[in-house]
Design a protein around this motif. Structure first.
Motif, short mmCIF file in Angstrom:
data_model
loop_
_atom_site.label_atom_id
_atom_site.label_comp_id
_atom_site.label_asym_id
_atom_site.label_seq_id
_atom_site.Cartn_x
_atom_site.Cartn_y
_atom_site.Cartn_z
N HIS A 82 0.58 -1.26 -0.03
CA HIS A 82 0.02 -0.15 -0.12
C HIS A 82 0.90 1.23 -0.12
N PRO A 83 1.12 1.91 -1.15
CA PRO A 83 1.91 3.07 -1.42
C PRO A 83 1.50 4.34 -0.34
N ASP A 84 0.09 4.25 -0.03
CA ASP A 84 -0.44 5.55 0.70
C ASP A 84 -0.34 5.29 2.17
N LEU A 85 0.24 4.11 2.72
CA LEU A 85 0.21 3.46 3.90
C LEU A 85 1.55 3.99 4.90
N SER A 86 1.42 4.74 5.96
CA SER A 86 2.70 4.85 6.83
C SER A 86 2.58 4.18 8.00
N LEU A 87 3.80 3.74 8.36
CA LEU A 87 3.67 2.87 9.99
C LEU A 87 4.65 3.52 10.88
N ILE A 88 4.00 3.42 12.08
CA ILE A 88 4.90 3.70 13.16
C ILE A 88 5.08 2.38 13.92
N ASP B 290 10.07 8.53 6.00
CA ASP B 290 8.75 9.44 6.47
C ASP B 290 7.73 8.40 6.65
N ARG B 291 7.87 7.13 5.86
CA ARG B 291 6.50 6.26 5.81
C ARG B 291 6.92 5.07 6.90
N LEU B 292 8.20 5.11 7.67
CA LEU B 292 8.41 3.82 8.19
C LEU B 292 9.16 4.51 9.37
N VAL B 293 8.50 4.72 10.69
CA VAL B 293 9.13 5.68 11.79
C VAL B 293 9.13 4.47 13.05
N ILE B 294 10.34 4.61 13.66
CA ILE B 294 10.36 3.72 15.09
C ILE B 294 10.01 4.66 16.06
N GLN B 295 8.88 4.28 17.05
CA GLN B 295 8.70 5.07 18.01
C GLN B 295 9.16 4.29 19.42
N HIS B 296 10.12 4.58 20.08
CA HIS B 296 10.72 3.86 21.29
C HIS B 296 9.71 3.80 22.29
N ALA B 297 9.45 2.36 23.07
CA ALA B 297 8.62 2.37 24.19
C ALA B 297 9.63 1.15 25.14
N SER B 298 9.80 1.76 26.31
CA SER B 298 10.73 0.90 27.34
C SER B 298 10.37 -0.31 27.71
N GLN B 299 8.83 -0.48 27.70
CA GLN B 299 7.99 -1.81 28.68
C GLN B 299 7.41 -2.76 27.53
N VAL B 300 7.13 -3.76 27.96
CA VAL B 300 6.28 -4.77 27.27
C VAL B 300 5.26 -5.32 28.26
N VAL B 301 4.01 -5.42 27.79
CA VAL B 301 3.09 -5.95 28.64
C VAL B 301 3.04 -7.34 28.43
N ASP B 302 3.16 -8.10 29.61
CA ASP B 302 3.14 -9.53 29.63
C ASP B 302 1.78 -10.15 29.33
N ALA C 254 17.65 -3.57 9.85
CA ALA C 254 18.86 -3.78 9.27
C ALA C 254 18.65 -5.02 8.58
N GLU C 255 18.35 -6.11 9.52
CA GLU C 255 18.28 -7.37 8.78
C GLU C 255 17.48 -7.59 7.59
N HIS C 256 16.47 -6.82 7.54
CA HIS C 256 15.60 -7.08 6.34
C HIS C 256 16.15 -5.89 5.53
N LYS C 257 17.11 -5.27 5.50
CA LYS C 257 17.89 -4.38 4.74
C LYS C 257 16.89 -3.22 4.35
N VAL C 258 16.27 -2.83 5.47
CA VAL C 258 15.40 -1.76 5.09
C VAL C 258 15.80 -0.53 6.06
N LYS C 259 15.49 0.78 5.83
CA LYS C 259 15.87 1.90 6.57
C LYS C 259 14.60 2.67 7.19
N THR C 260 14.54 3.51 8.21
CA THR C 260 13.49 4.03 8.70
C THR C 260 13.27 5.11 7.31
#
Lengths: 342, 342
Positions: A30-36, A57-69, A49-55
């Motif tokens: 979907h060319p009109d899709l952006s993901l965070i 404006d369509r692919l952003v990383i938002q850091h989160a320090s915790q995970v819900v079990d 990096a393993e997938h040879k992809v860089k962030t």
């Protein structure tokens, strides 16, 4: 118009290992899709990096320090995991940075977080979980699948309204047939809550076709099946269990001896096409309906293919502006049936 | 010792057309079995003549002038159908002329009749419907499958006791594992009735393994699954619906074109053996447990093969003196857990 979806990449059995490849597949499609991508920054950078992809404006990383079990109590997750990937993804919907979020996390925690952060739509007491289930002619939408283990007749009525709206707005079904799950088609059966909900529905403008039974979910003569979350969850999990059992029995019968293995080889293309048709991964992605925002729950054991289906569901709901359409249609139904459901 | 079973030949979709050949097959198979065919005398005489069989001291016709309709209200059947094939068959158990009865009739009417005529065992509030369901390693017993749409924690406890007894006495399972059907394995889930039933079971001498979910019914890691009749009925009917859908999908895939039809021919013996393994007719025959007598309910759409399975179930329970064994074991459990369940 571009659509942005927040992806909780840290929850579910496979976490980012399912979410990241699924996300990349959706971006390609979907060319009109952006993901965070929400989760541990360093880990997600390595995964990309393993997938040879860089962030971008369509692919952003938002850091989160915790995970819900997966087994954490919803109240505890809500109180002490304010920087979890799940919470941050829902927050992104609340602040408007994302139009929807997808998570494979703990259902109870995701529902509690979504309700707390996004709130319900006007006229809705409780959100419900809805998902398409394969049927003879296509699929049947069923709700509630586990958010509310006990429901009042008024809540069941609200579920019927929401399911009906989703069926017409997203699934393109004109005047969707709504059935109330019961243990018999006769008026005398069922408990008082269901009988009362039946009376509310009979008096509404919805296309209420009466009581349906468990087998009707798969027959295709009803578009929306309404029940409380306890019943819905048992029906869903029972079906999952039976589906797995049948798959195992088929495998065992085809691998008994060289003759049956040969028959299995001959039947392979047919069995593959059958498998594709009933593959639960194609139906992955349950919607939390009734919230002021789009939240899609992926199955906890989803792999990349299944997680991709959940992302597709989210995008479909974004493109169809589901919360707004529900709100509009709900207001019109509430106008007519205000006495019945309030 | 000879066992006599009363057969309601007039109920169910196929009536005597399923019941009579099934009865004759059972008579052939078990030399110590006697049957009383209950129904329209003239009709049954003609049916036996068609099969070139005569009445004997092992095969008796008991005339009954009425038939309970499949959709008749239980209270109406009880009040106005005192000479129905169903009622007469149950009466024969009450008077001791038969050790058990089998009927494919209206479940509600059969349960109301059985409760009214036979009464429950001491310590049992309500009878429950139990049936084996195929699982990975054999089968799982599940109750209640539809007799009681709402249950108290004490009744769920009693169901656990009855199911446990049937599993050990009839199905030869040592120390059967009992699970309570819930929507999550965590303590926090489910409604208060189930949580309280869980506490009663934890404090009992039964082999209670905790909460199980819908999928566990088919996994084989629990022997007896306990739930209220609403949930049980939905789970059962949902499974029936999914089973039929899968069978249809398989048929469709194998009949797409000449290539798939050829593959279907090659796979035919395997598919037949698979079909035999999951054939619901082999699991036909649900027991009404907790009564002072043996009553077996055959599926309403049972054919002769399915009805025969129900007769086999009846005979198995007769040979294992189920009501007496339940009563004895119940008394011992009640002795220990009297405070808990009374």
């Amino acid at each position: 118009m571009a659509s942005t979806i927040a992806v909780d990449t840290m929850s579910g059995d496979q976490g980012y290992k399912a979410a990241v490849p699924a996300a990349l597949r959706s971006l390609d499609k979907h060319p009109d899709l952006s993901l965070i991508l929400v989760g541990d920054q360093a880990l997600l950078e390595r995964a990309l990096a393993e997938h040879k992809v860089k962030t971008s404006d369509r692919l952003v990383i938002q850091h989160a320090s915790q995970v819900v079990d997966m087994w954490e109590a919803p109240s505890k997750a809500l109180r002490s995991k304010k920087d979890s990937s799940m919470r941050v993804a829902v927050d992104l919907v609340h602040t408007g940075r994302a139009c929807a979020c997808v998570s494979a996390g703990n259902t109870g925690a995701l529902m509690a977080t979504a309700r707390f952060v996004l709130k319900t739509l006007p006229g809705i007491d409780r959100p419900a979980i809805i998902s398409p289930i394969p049927s003879r002619n296509g699929h049947t939408l069923m709700l509630d699948l586990g958010a509310n283990s006990e429901c009042t007749p008024e809540q069941l009525f609200q579920f019927a309204v929401m399911g009906s709206v989703l069926a017409s707005a997203v699934h393109g079904i004109d005047n969707p047939r709504v059935g109330l799950l019961n243990i018999g088609a006769e008026e005398i059966k069922g408990n008082p809550q269901i009988q009362w909900a039946g009376r509310l529905l009979s008096g509404s403008k919805l296309n209420y076709i009466g009581y349906v039974e468990g087998n009707d979910i798969y027959v295709g003569d009803v578009d929306v099946v309404v029940c409380d979350g306890f019943i819905g969850n048992v029906a869903l999990k029972t079906s999952e269990g039976l589906g797995k059992l049948i798959a195992q029995f088929l495998r065992e019968e085809f691998s008994r001896h060289w003759g049956t293995r040969l028959a299995g080889l001959a039947a392979m293309p047919v069995l593959k096409s059958f498998r594709k048709r009933v593959d639960p991964r194609n139906y992955n992605g349950a919607s939390f309906l009734g919230l002021q925002g789009i939240v899609i729950k992926s199955h906890g054991d989803a792999d990349a293919i299944a997680f991709h289906s959940a992302l597709e569901t989210a995008l479909l709901e974004v493109k169809n502006s589901v919360p707004r359409r529900i709100s509009n249609l709900l207001a019109s139904v509430l106008g007519e049936d205000a006495e019945a459901i309030q």
